[in-house]
Design a protein around this motif. Sequence first.
Motif, mmCIF file in Angstrom:
data_model
loop_
_atom_site.group_PDB
_atom_site.id
_atom_site.type_symbol
_atom_site.label_atom_id
_atom_site.label_comp_id
_atom_site.label_asym_id
_atom_site.label_seq_id
_atom_site.Cartn_x
_atom_site.Cartn_y
_atom_site.Cartn_z
ATOM 1 N N PRO A 68 0.857 -1.213 -0.071
ATOM 2 C CA PRO A 68 -0.136 -0.012 -0.093
ATOM 3 C C PRO A 68 0.824 1.358 0.095
ATOM 4 C CG PRO A 68 -0.154 -0.850 2.183
ATOM 5 C CD PRO A 68 0.530 -2.074 1.218
ATOM 6 N N LEU A 69 2.039 1.310 0.151
ATOM 7 C CA LEU A 69 2.804 2.406 0.427
ATOM 8 C C LEU A 69 3.908 2.402 -0.802
ATOM 9 C CD1 LEU A 69 3.783 2.747 4.108
ATOM 10 C CD2 LEU A 69 1.787 3.647 2.752
ATOM 11 N N SER A 70 3.554 1.545 -1.774
ATOM 12 C CA SER A 70 4.491 1.496 -2.992
ATOM 13 C C SER A 70 4.590 2.818 -3.483
ATOM 14 C CB SER A 70 4.235 0.491 -3.872
ATOM 15 O OG SER A 70 4.195 -0.619 -3.603
ATOM 16 N N GLY A 71 5.897 3.460 -4.044
ATOM 17 C CA GLY A 71 6.112 4.680 -4.439
ATOM 18 C C GLY A 71 6.089 5.949 -3.591
ATOM 19 N N THR A 72 5.871 5.549 -2.031
ATOM 20 C CA THR A 72 6.208 6.418 -1.067
ATOM 21 C C THR A 72 7.459 6.665 -0.431
ATOM 22 O OG1 THR A 72 3.775 6.017 -0.681
ATOM 23 C CG2 THR A 72 5.262 6.937 1.222
ATOM 24 N N ARG A 73 7.980 7.528 -0.111
ATOM 25 C CA ARG A 73 9.265 7.959 0.379
ATOM 26 C C ARG A 73 8.975 8.443 1.998
ATOM 27 N NH1 ARG A 73 13.078 11.276 -3.291
ATOM 28 N NH2 ARG A 73 14.621 10.886 -1.720
ATOM 29 N N ILE A 74 9.904 7.953 2.804
ATOM 30 C CA ILE A 74 9.783 8.460 4.142
ATOM 31 C C ILE A 74 11.076 8.618 4.634
ATOM 32 C CG2 ILE A 74 9.198 7.590 6.778
ATOM 33 C CD1 ILE A 74 7.353 5.584 5.519
ATOM 34 N N ALA A 75 11.318 9.893 5.363
ATOM 35 C CA ALA A 75 12.486 10.198 6.087
ATOM 36 C C ALA A 75 12.565 10.051 7.332
ATOM 37 C CB ALA A 75 12.614 12.041 5.475
ATOM 38 N N VAL A 76 13.907 10.018 7.883
ATOM 39 C CA VAL A 76 13.897 9.462 9.201
ATOM 40 C C VAL A 76 15.142 10.341 9.443
ATOM 41 C CG1 VAL A 76 14.399 8.000 11.222
ATOM 42 C CG2 VAL A 76 12.865 7.327 9.118
ATOM 43 N N LEU A 77 15.061 11.069 10.417
ATOM 44 C CA LEU A 77 16.285 11.814 11.120
ATOM 45 C C LEU A 77 17.271 11.014 11.953
ATOM 46 C CD1 LEU A 77 14.771 15.418 11.859
ATOM 47 C CD2 LEU A 77 15.690 14.530 9.615
ATOM 48 N N MET A 78 18.384 11.214 11.590
ATOM 49 C CA MET A 78 19.621 10.313 12.281
ATOM 50 C C MET A 78 20.673 11.282 13.164
ATOM 51 S SD MET A 78 19.258 7.179 12.871
ATOM 52 C CE MET A 78 20.856 6.657 12.719
#
Length: 204
Positions: free
Chosen positions: A10-20
């Motif tokens: 369901p999240l194909s094509g989605t980008r998620i950013a995580v700070l590190m």
Amino acid sequence: MSDVALREGPLSGTRIAVLMESDFYEPEIFYYRHRFAEEGARVDFLTRLWGQSELTFTGHEYRAPFTVDRGLDRITDTGLREYAALIVPSGMVADRLRYTDDVERLAPATELLRRAFADPGVVKGIICHGMWLASAIPEVVRGRKVVCHNNLLGDVRNMGAEYVDQDVVVDGDLVTGRTGAHHHLFARTLIDLLSRRNTQRKEA
């Protein structure tokens, strides 16, 4: 250190950013890296690179290494809109990223978070001590329902937010989690929210 095999979902094509940054909570970070990929989302880990091509951080629990090669301070507004969500994780990540060498200017990570809050198309996910990163921009959470680590209860109330005693709280485009140990519930909530948004876009 962001590319893993993606599954159609369901999240194909989605980008998620995580700070590190260093002193991250390893169970949480490695969970995000694989769990979102199971739903088809690509996860990018962002940090302040300080002029380096990459930096390797160490975790808090096991001193596990994690290399990041994407700089957060180079993300334009257009680049930010490519992300469906921006996550501020638990541990000491937010405290390290809120450092500013010029006290008259926001830290780059705080500035990125401020811009994300200005765009309702980007879901903001903040868990545990992650709310530290918003301490210099209290207006973005003023009047909003949030949860955080018990140690930050006074902070969020001083910021004008409405504390809700739940493990995960959703207030529109803001998802907050109580502690790093709740990262699985926090991620599940983000997945459900982003999946609904994807369905609504397709049906529009």
